[in-house]
Design a protein around this motif. Structure first.
Motif, PDB file in Angstrom:
ATOM      1  N   ALA A 191      49.722  43.665  50.476  1.00 12.55           N
ATOM      2  CA  ALA A 191      50.333  44.527  51.487  1.00 12.55           C
ATOM      3  C   ALA A 191      49.717  44.229  52.851  1.00 12.55           C
ATOM      4  CB  ALA A 191      50.146  45.998  51.127  1.00 12.55           C
ATOM      5  N   THR A 192      50.454  44.521  53.919  1.00 12.50           N
ATOM      6  CA  THR A 192      49.985  44.290  55.280  1.00 12.50           C
ATOM      7  C   THR A 192      49.822  45.619  56.003  1.00 12.50           C
ATOM      8  OG1 THR A 192      51.106  42.154  55.348  1.00 12.50           O
ATOM      9  CG2 THR A 192      50.497  43.121  57.461  1.00 12.50           C
ATOM     10  N   PHE A 193      48.592  45.820  56.506  1.00 10.14           N
ATOM     11  CA  PHE A 193      48.255  47.013  57.286  1.00 10.14           C
ATOM     12  C   PHE A 193      47.678  46.590  58.639  1.00 10.14           C
ATOM     13  CE2 PHE A 193      47.964  48.457  52.891  1.00 10.14           C
ATOM     14  CZ  PHE A 193      48.570  49.695  52.937  1.00 10.14           C
ATOM     15  N   LYS A 194      48.110  45.462  59.141  1.00  9.47           N
ATOM     16  CA  LYS A 194      47.551  44.928  60.383  1.00  9.47           C
ATOM     17  C   LYS A 194      47.716  45.938  61.515  1.00  9.47           C
ATOM     18  CE  LYS A 194      47.301  40.902  63.271  1.00  9.47           C
ATOM     19  NZ  LYS A 194      47.632  39.514  63.483  1.00  9.47           N
ATOM     20  N   GLU A 195      46.585  46.273  62.157  1.00  3.25           N
ATOM     21  CA  GLU A 195      46.524  47.211  63.289  1.00  3.25           C
ATOM     22  C   GLU A 195      47.005  48.625  62.935  1.00  3.25           C
ATOM     23  OE1 GLU A 195      47.980  45.614  67.060  1.00  3.25           O
ATOM     24  OE2 GLU A 195      47.814  43.601  66.215  1.00  3.25           O
ATOM     25  N   ALA A 196      47.014  48.975  61.663  1.00  8.82           N
ATOM     26  CA  ALA A 196      47.434  50.324  61.250  1.00  8.82           C
ATOM     27  C   ALA A 196      46.339  51.342  61.579  1.00  8.82           C
ATOM     28  CB  ALA A 196      47.729  50.341  59.755  1.00  8.82           C
ATOM     29  N   GLN A 197      46.740  52.559  61.874  1.00  4.07           N
ATOM     30  CA  GLN A 197      45.822  53.659  62.149  1.00  4.07           C
ATOM     31  C   GLN A 197      45.651  54.448  60.853  1.00  4.07           C
ATOM     32  OE1 GLN A 197      44.205  53.843  65.102  1.00  4.07           O
ATOM     33  NE2 GLN A 197      45.302  51.931  65.466  1.00  4.07           N
ATOM     34  N   MET A 198      44.481  54.285  60.221  1.00  8.07           N
ATOM     35  CA  MET A 198      44.268  54.798  58.866  1.00  8.07           C
ATOM     36  C   MET A 198      43.023  55.684  58.773  1.00  8.07           C
ATOM     37  SD  MET A 198      45.167  51.195  56.945  1.00  8.07           S
ATOM     38  CE  MET A 198      45.347  51.859  55.292  1.00  8.07           C
ATOM     39  N   TRP A 199      42.749  56.518  59.777  1.00  8.12           N
ATOM     40  CA  TRP A 199      41.581  57.380  59.735  1.00  8.12           C
ATOM     41  C   TRP A 199      41.713  58.352  58.575  1.00  8.12           C
ATOM     42  CZ3 TRP A 199      44.217  59.403  64.469  1.00  8.12           C
ATOM     43  CH2 TRP A 199      44.276  58.456  65.475  1.00  8.12           C
ATOM     44  N   PHE A 200      40.616  58.559  57.890  1.00  5.55           N
ATOM     45  CA  PHE A 200      40.528  59.516  56.780  1.00  5.55           C
ATOM     46  C   PHE A 200      41.536  59.227  55.654  1.00  5.55           C
ATOM     47  CE2 PHE A 200      38.786  61.817  60.413  1.00  5.55           C
ATOM     48  CZ  PHE A 200      37.596  62.281  59.894  1.00  5.55           C
ATOM     49  N   ALA A 232      54.226  45.263  50.686  1.00  5.09           N
ATOM     50  CA  ALA A 232      54.850  46.108  51.703  1.00  5.09           C
ATOM     51  C   ALA A 232      54.217  45.819  53.064  1.00  5.09           C
ATOM     52  CB  ALA A 232      54.675  47.586  51.350  1.00  5.09           C
ATOM     53  N   ASN A 233      54.977  46.042  54.121  1.00  2.71           N
ATOM     54  CA  ASN A 233      54.464  45.820  55.471  1.00  2.71           C
ATOM     55  C   ASN A 233      54.360  47.154  56.201  1.00  2.71           C
ATOM     56  OD1 ASN A 233      53.784  45.006  58.049  1.00  2.71           O
ATOM     57  ND2 ASN A 233      55.282  43.352  58.119  1.00  2.71           N
ATOM     58  N   LEU A 234      53.109  47.591  56.427  1.00  4.19           N
ATOM     59  CA  LEU A 234      52.835  48.827  57.144  1.00  4.19           C
ATOM     60  C   LEU A 234      52.055  48.525  58.427  1.00  4.19           C
ATOM     61  CD1 LEU A 234      52.370  49.904  53.771  1.00  4.19           C
ATOM     62  CD2 LEU A 234      52.964  51.860  55.177  1.00  4.19           C
ATOM     63  N   SER A 235      52.321  47.382  59.028  1.00  2.00           N
ATOM     64  CA  SER A 235      51.651  47.008  60.264  1.00  2.00           C
ATOM     65  C   SER A 235      51.908  48.056  61.338  1.00  2.00           C
ATOM     66  CB  SER A 235      52.165  45.657  60.769  1.00  2.00           C
ATOM     67  OG  SER A 235      51.828  44.632  59.878  1.00  2.00           O
ATOM     68  N   LYS A 236      50.853  48.394  62.060  1.00  2.00           N
ATOM     69  CA  LYS A 236      50.893  49.349  63.171  1.00  2.00           C
ATOM     70  C   LYS A 236      51.391  50.736  62.756  1.00  2.00           C
ATOM     71  CE  LYS A 236      51.300  45.774  66.671  1.00  2.00           C
ATOM     72  NZ  LYS A 236      52.025  45.293  67.857  1.00  2.00           N
ATOM     73  N   ALA A 237      51.394  51.029  61.474  1.00  2.00           N
ATOM     74  CA  ALA A 237      51.829  52.353  61.004  1.00  2.00           C
ATOM     75  C   ALA A 237      50.750  53.389  61.293  1.00  2.00           C
ATOM     76  CB  ALA A 237      52.135  52.319  59.515  1.00  2.00           C
ATOM     77  N   PHE A 238      51.158  54.636  61.481  1.00  2.00           N
ATOM     78  CA  PHE A 238      50.235  55.759  61.677  1.00  2.00           C
ATOM     79  C   PHE A 238      50.090  56.450  60.328  1.00  2.00           C
ATOM     80  CE2 PHE A 238      49.201  60.155  62.905  1.00  2.00           C
ATOM     81  CZ  PHE A 238      48.068  59.904  63.660  1.00  2.00           C
ATOM     82  N   ASN A 249      46.203  42.468  53.862  1.00  2.00           N
ATOM     83  CA  ASN A 249      45.853  42.164  55.242  1.00  2.00           C
ATOM     84  C   ASN A 249      45.591  43.466  55.985  1.00  2.00           C
ATOM     85  OD1 ASN A 249      45.551  41.322  57.860  1.00  2.00           O
ATOM     86  ND2 ASN A 249      47.480  40.211  57.978  1.00  2.00           N
ATOM     87  N   LEU A 250      44.309  43.727  56.273  1.00  2.00           N
ATOM     88  CA  LEU A 250      43.895  44.919  57.012  1.00  2.00           C
ATOM     89  C   LEU A 250      43.244  44.516  58.336  1.00  2.00           C
ATOM     90  CD1 LEU A 250      42.687  46.147  53.705  1.00  2.00           C
ATOM     91  CD2 LEU A 250      43.852  47.807  55.132  1.00  2.00           C
ATOM     92  N   GLU A 251      43.646  43.379  58.860  1.00  2.00           N
ATOM     93  CA  GLU A 251      43.066  42.884  60.100  1.00  2.00           C
ATOM     94  C   GLU A 251      43.288  43.878  61.235  1.00  2.00           C
ATOM     95  OE1 GLU A 251      43.177  38.935  62.980  1.00  2.00           O
ATOM     96  OE2 GLU A 251      44.403  38.982  61.179  1.00  2.00           O
ATOM     97  N   GLU A 252      42.200  44.220  61.908  1.00  2.00           N
ATOM     98  CA  GLU A 252      42.196  45.147  63.041  1.00  2.00           C
ATOM     99  C   GLU A 252      42.688  46.555  62.685  1.00  2.00           C
ATOM    100  OE1 GLU A 252      43.095  43.495  67.026  1.00  2.00           O
ATOM    101  OE2 GLU A 252      43.737  41.715  65.897  1.00  2.00           O
ATOM    102  N   ALA A 253      42.689  46.908  61.414  1.00  2.00           N
ATOM    103  CA  ALA A 253      43.083  48.265  61.012  1.00  2.00           C
ATOM    104  C   ALA A 253      41.951  49.242  61.346  1.00  2.00           C
ATOM    105  CB  ALA A 253      43.385  48.315  59.520  1.00  2.00           C
ATOM    106  N   ASN A 254      42.319  50.453  61.723  1.00  2.00           N
ATOM    107  CA  ASN A 254      41.342  51.498  62.001  1.00  2.00           C
ATOM    108  C   ASN A 254      41.179  52.334  60.729  1.00  2.00           C
ATOM    109  OD1 ASN A 254      39.868  53.731  62.767  1.00  2.00           O
ATOM    110  ND2 ASN A 254      40.967  54.041  64.686  1.00  2.00           N
ATOM    111  N   LEU A 255      40.080  52.085  60.016  1.00  2.00           N
ATOM    112  CA  LEU A 255      39.788  52.765  58.751  1.00  2.00           C
ATOM    113  C   LEU A 255      38.580  53.684  58.898  1.00  2.00           C
ATOM    114  CD1 LEU A 255      40.420  49.533  56.793  1.00  2.00           C
ATOM    115  CD2 LEU A 255      41.480  51.680  56.111  1.00  2.00           C
ATOM    116  N   LYS A 256      38.429  54.295  60.057  1.00  2.00           N
ATOM    117  CA  LYS A 256      37.287  55.191  60.279  1.00  2.00           C
ATOM    118  C   LYS A 256      37.331  56.337  59.272  1.00  2.00           C
ATOM    119  CE  LYS A 256      34.815  57.918  63.647  1.00  2.00           C
ATOM    120  NZ  LYS A 256      34.734  58.434  65.001  1.00  2.00           N
ATOM    121  N   ASN A 257      36.199  56.571  58.622  1.00  2.00           N
ATOM    122  CA  ASN A 257      36.048  57.641  57.630  1.00  2.00           C
ATOM    123  C   ASN A 257      36.985  57.480  56.428  1.00  2.00           C
ATOM    124  OD1 ASN A 257      33.976  59.356  58.933  1.00  2.00           O
ATOM    125  ND2 ASN A 257      35.540  59.571  60.499  1.00  2.00           N
ATOM    126  N   ALA A 258      37.436  56.271  56.167  1.00  2.00           N
ATOM    127  CA  ALA A 258      38.333  56.029  55.025  1.00  2.00           C
ATOM    128  C   ALA A 258      37.559  56.113  53.714  1.00  2.00           C
ATOM    129  CB  ALA A 258      38.993  54.663  55.156  1.00  2.00           C
TER     130      ALA A 258
END
Length: 185
Positions: free
Chosen positions: A72-81, A52-58, A93-102
């Motif tokens: 799956a692709t999560f490139k540049e996705a916002q994935m806090w918590f 699945a492609n969830l690039s840039k998803a919130f 692919n989680l390149e440049e994904a925001n996984l703060k507190n994930a």
């Protein structure tokens, strides 16, 4: 047909977050495109999102526990918590994904691309990072206790004194960069 399902799914997730009623039940979203979708607090627990492609998803506080996210692709996705506990992220692919507190407890991230990923304060306890690419990732405050780091590419990744590594791992010999003086805002 697939595009119609994607539109219904987006409408359901975005407009019906606080209801237990199911407009339809879909747990196989393999190869689905949800680029830039706002899926805050969405429940993908045990879903099949292979390729699945969830690039840039919130995806703030989304639940992907036990999900199949292989390739799956999560490139540049916002994935806090986000909850990715025991999820299969092999070759994701989680390149440049925001996984703060994930939460990535026991997640399979073998062969995953985590270049430049922001993993500050993430829980990667007992995760499998075999041959994952973490170059330039931010691992400050991340818990990597019991994590498999064999053949991982981690040079130039940031860490600090709060980062917890497995007992047999040496961040300096792995080419990581210690961030000593941090300003907390």
């Amino acid at each position: 047909m697939k595009q119609h399902i994607e539109q219904l799914f987006k409408k359901y997730i975005v407009n019906n977050k606080n209801t237990d009623e199911n407009l339809f039940y879909v747990n196989d979203l393999s190869k689905t495109s949800l680029i830039e979708a706002d899926l805050e607090s969405a429940n993908f627990n045990r879903f099949n999102l292979r390729e699945a492609n969830l690039s840039k998803a919130f995806l703030y506080k989304a639940d992907f526990g036990y999900a199949n996210l292989k390739k799956a692709t999560f490139k540049e996705a916002q994935m806090w918590f986000v909850d990715l506990g025991q999820a299969n992220l092999e070759e994701a692919n989680l390149e440049e994904a925001n996984l703060k507190n994930a939460y990535l407890w026991k997640a399979n991230l073998s062969l995953a691309n985590l270049q430049k990923a922001y993993l500050k304060n993430a829980n990667l306890v007992q995760a499998n990072l075999w041959r994952a690419d973490l170059r330039y990732a931010d691992l400050r405050g991340t818990n990597l206790q019991g994590t498999i780091l064999k053949a991982v590419r981690i040079d130039r990744a940031k860490y600090n004194h709060q980062t917890i590594f497995p007992k047999d791992f040496d961040p300096i010999n792995s080419g990581m960069m210690l961030q000593k003086n941090e300003v907390t805002i």
